[in-house]
Motif scaffolding. Structure first.
Motif: not given
Length: 232
Positions: A202-215
């Protein structure tokens, strides 16, 4: 239009005849491309010659994405070798364009097809008994369609992982998103949605992974955000 945007437009207009002049000097093996990074999906504003097949209104390549991801820390990349998807060996230089504040807003790129030169070099080396292995230049995706560039970068990451998305654990999934982010993919508008669709999440999952990857990036740093493509 503010004064800085007017200045950037003036620089691009001034460089347009330079594009034609450089290409004419080096002949049919040379291509010169002028990019406006304010519009990544259609960054090509002038082009002369046809080495990579670019046209005005086309998208930046993955090299341009890497420069875009570096933001104002981007540096010129000179005399590097790549291969196109059709096998051409290309010697290139990418020179970033800055406004009077030092902000990067575009690039002037020169691509020279050295395929035949490399073949002759190999022949001469073979005759002299000094032949070595073939030039291992990385394959670079060039195209007028930004979606094809994003797809190629995603495919490359999955291929190097030797796994499908479903086969990756959380650590490697975050590494994949971190790698794509470092190569400028998420500076492109709608790239998160495109990556999500390709991975079947999902789009939400992708944003979550991106946020976690950056953090969780080393040193707590994150890539330079340059467009709305990096945000929900």
């Amino acid at each position: 239009m503010d004064s800085r945007e007017a200045e950037r437009d003036a620089v691009l207009r001034a460089l347009a005849p330079v594009v034609d002049g450089i290409a004419a000097t080096f002949g049919p093996v040379c291509e010169v491309v002028l990019h406006d990074y304010r519009q990544p999906e259609r960054s090509v504003v002038a082009v002369a010659g046809s080495v990579t097949g670019r046209t005005v209104g086309g998208a930046m390549s993955e090299i341009g994405m890497r420069v875009l991801a570096s933001g104002d820390d981007a540096r010129d990349e000179l005399n590097y070798l790549t291969r196109t998807g059709t096998g051409k060996l290309v010697k290139s230089s990418t020179m970033v364009l800055r406004d009077s504040t030092g902000a990067v807003f575009g690039a002037l790129c020169v691509n020279v097809d050295v395929t035949e030169v490399d073949r002759v070099r190999g022949l001469l080396a073979a005759l002299a008994g000094t032949a070595g292995g073939p030039e291992q230049a990385p394959v670079t995706t060039f195209g007028d369609d930004i979606d094809s560039v994003v797809d190629a970068l995603l495919d490359d990451h999955l291929r190097r992982q030797d796994q499908t998305w479903a086969g990756l654990d959380r650590t490697r999934r975050l590494a994949l998103f971190r790698g794509l982010d470092a190569r400028g993919v998420f500076a492109v508008r709608r790239a998160v949605e495109q990556v999500a669709g390709r991975l079947g999440i999902s789009r939400a999952s992708a944003y979550h992974y991106l946020s976690q990857a950056r953090a969780t990036a080393p040193g707590g740093t994150r890539t330079h955000d340059t467009s709305e493509g990096a945000h929900p």
